[in-house]
Design an enzyme around this catalytic site. Structure first.
Site, PDB file in Angstrom:
ATOM      1  N   HIS A 254     -14.424  25.030 -26.562  1.00  0.00           N
ATOM      2  CA  HIS A 254     -14.303  23.599 -25.882  1.00  0.00           C
ATOM      3  C   HIS A 254     -14.838  23.679 -24.401  1.00  0.00           C
ATOM      4  O   HIS A 254     -14.938  24.584 -23.659  1.00  0.00           O
ATOM      5  CB  HIS A 254     -12.762  23.598 -26.039  1.00  0.00           C
ATOM      6  CG  HIS A 254     -12.361  21.982 -25.281  1.00  0.00           C
ATOM      7  ND1 HIS A 254     -12.224  21.520 -24.380  1.00  0.00           N
ATOM      8  CD2 HIS A 254     -11.851  21.105 -26.374  1.00  0.00           C
ATOM      9  CE1 HIS A 254     -11.798  20.167 -24.434  1.00  0.00           C
ATOM     10  NE2 HIS A 254     -11.678  19.936 -25.456  1.00  0.00           N
ATOM     11  N   GLU A 309     -10.076  19.908 -32.487  1.00  0.00           N
ATOM     12  CA  GLU A 309     -10.649  19.283 -33.502  1.00  0.00           C
ATOM     13  C   GLU A 309     -10.523  20.024 -34.967  1.00  0.00           C
ATOM     14  O   GLU A 309     -10.570  19.562 -35.989  1.00  0.00           O
ATOM     15  CB  GLU A 309     -12.200  19.175 -33.297  1.00  0.00           C
ATOM     16  CG  GLU A 309     -12.461  18.062 -32.354  1.00  0.00           C
ATOM     17  CD  GLU A 309     -12.169  18.322 -30.802  1.00  0.00           C
ATOM     18  OE1 GLU A 309     -11.981  19.487 -30.560  1.00  0.00           O
ATOM     19  OE2 GLU A 309     -12.206  17.267 -29.993  1.00  0.00           O
TER      20      GLU A 309
END
Length: 369
Positions: A254, A309
Site C-alpha cells: 500500500h 483491496e
C-alpha cells in the site's frame, strides 16, 4: 527545496474526524480504532460517531436508524431520471447526476446540515441498487425498514434476505471505507464546500474524484488474479511465475501503510464466519497466505502485506456482486466521511486558494504605461 507534486506531505487543514498513520499502521476514527469499530459496531453507530464525535446511546441509535430507513426512498422524479440514462453511462456518472438532482431547495442551503448528510447516506445505496437492477432487466425493489443499512443494501441488490455472515462482512467493509484522511475525494469535497456551495455539490465533486482509477479504482485486478489462479493447487506456481517475471501481485502492499493494512486486519476478523462456506473466499485466503510467504522470500524486508483491496475483492466476489457496482459500493461507504468533513469544513470555513509557481515564458519586455 525539493519539488512537491500532488501536494504530497502538505498539510491542508486540521481535522478531528480521522487519523491515518501509515508507518504505524494506525487508522483512527474520532479517538477509536477503526478496525475495532468495524467488527464491534453497526454501520449506523459508526456513522453517528463520525458525524457527532461520539457513539450514540440506545435511543439516539434507534432514532438514526428510523431516520435512515425513512430517507431510503428515492423520489419519483429521480426514478424517472434514472430510467432515462442510456445503459452505456457509467454508474458513477449516474450516481453523480443523481446526487446533483437531489439538490432541491432543502439541500442547497448554507451551511450544510446533518439532516442532509443522513439523507444522502441513506438514499445512495438505494440509487445504486435501483440502477443496477434496471441494467439487469429486473424490477427495482422497495427497501425493508426493518433491515439495517448493510442488510437492506444487499436485499435491494439481490432480492433475497441476506445471510448474517454476509451482512457482517459487508458492514465491516462499508465502515472501513468511511474515512481515510485527506484523500483526493474528501479534499475535493471540502474544496467545493469551502466556496459556500451546498452539500450536494460538494458530494458531487467528491464522487468525481472517486471515479478516477487512481483513487476509487475497485479491486478488479485482484479478482482477475484470483480467477486466473482458479484453484488452490495452482496458487503457488502461479504466484511464483508472476514474481519470477516481475509482475506485481495485486492486493499486496500500500502506498501509505508500511505495515499490514489495519482495514485488511479487521476484514479478516469480520469474515471468519464465511470460511468454509464459499469456495472463492477460501481460495482467496489460501492465495493470501501463500503470497505473503513468497513475498518475504522474494523481497525480504519489503514489508508487503495484504491491503484492503484484496479483502474487498474476496468479499465482493463471495457476495456475487457485479464488478460494475464495486466503486459505487465503496462510495456508499465513504459518503459518511465526506459528509462529516463537509460539516467540519463549514463549521470553520475558509475558501481554499493555494498558490502556484508560474513556469511559463515571460513577455520580452515590460509594458510601459
Amino acid at each position: 527545496m525539493a519539488k512537491v507534486t500532488g501536494l504530497e506531505g502538505v498539510v491542508a487543514g486540521e481535522t478531528e474526524i480521522g487519523l491515518v498513520d501509515g508507518e504505524k499502521g494506525h487508522l483512527v476514527y474520532r479517538g477509536y480504532w477503526a478496525k475495532e469499530l468495524a467488527v464491534s459496531k453497526s454501520y449506523e453507530e459508526v456513522a453517528y460517531l463520525l458525524w457527532n464525535g461520539r457513539l450514540p446511546d440506545a435511543e439516539e441509535l434507534a432514532q438514526l436508524k428510523a431516520q435512515m430507513a425513512e430517507e431510503r426512498v428515492i423520489p419519483e422524479y429521480l426514478c424517472r431520471m434514472l430510467d432515462l440514462f442510456p445503459a452505456s453511462v457509467p454508474l458513477m456518472l449516474v450516481l453523480q447526476s443523481a446526487v446533483a438532482a437531489l439538490g432541491d431547495k432543502e439541500n442547497t442551503t448554507w451551511p450544510p446540515t446533518l439532516k442532509q448528510a443522513v439523507r444522502l447516506t441513506a438514499v445512495l445505496p438505494a440509487i445504486i441498487a435501483y440502477r443496477a437492477r434496471r441494467l439487469q432487466g429486473l424490477e427495482p425493489l422497495d427497501s425493508l425498514p426493518e433491515l439495517g443499512h448493510a442488510a437492506n443494501y444487499l436485499y435491494l441488490l439481490t432480492g433475497k434476505l441476506p445471510e448474517e455472515a454476509h451482512v457482517k462482512a459487508l458492514s465491516a467493509y462499508l465502515i472501513l471505507c468511511m474515512e481515510h484522511g485527506m484523500n483526493a475525494s474528501t479534499f475535493a469535497g471540502r474544496v467545493v464546500l469551502s466556496t459556500e456551495s451546498d452539500m450536494c455539490a460538494a458530494v458531487c465533486g467528491a464522487i468525481g474524484a472517486m471515479k478516477g482509477p487512481l483513487h476509487g479504482g475497485a479491486p478488479y485486478e485482484v479478482i482477475s488474479m484470483l480467477e486466473d489462479i482458479g484453484t488452490v493447487e495452482r496458487a503457488e506456481p502461479w504466484l511464483r511465475n508472476a514474481l519470477d517475471n516481475g509482475t506485481k501481485l495485486m492486493g499486496f502492499g500500500h502506498r501509505i501503510y508500511k505495515t499490514k493494512d489495519p482495514r485488511a486486519e479487521a476484514l479478516q476478523i469480520a469474515t471468519l464466519e464465511m470460511i468454509g462456506k464459499d469456495a472463492s473466499f477460501d481460495l482467496a485466503l489460501h492465495v493470501e497466505a501463500t503470497a505473503i510467504a513468497l513475498l518475504e522470500e522474494y523481497k525480504p524486508g519489503r514489508r508487503l502485506f495484504t491491503n484492503v483491496e484484496f479483502y474487498a475483492a474476496a468479499i465482493l466476489k463471495a457476495l456475487q456482486l457485479s464488478p460494475e457496482i464495486f466503486t459505487p459500493t465503496f462510495t456508499a461507504g465513504r459518503i459518511v466521511g465526506w459528509t462529516a468533513h463537509i460539516l467540519e469544513q463549514a463549521a470553520n470555513n475558509r475558501i481554499f486558494r493555494p498558490q502556484s509557481t508560474y513556469i511559463g515564458p515571460m513577455p520580452e519586455s515590460e509594458v510601459v504605461s
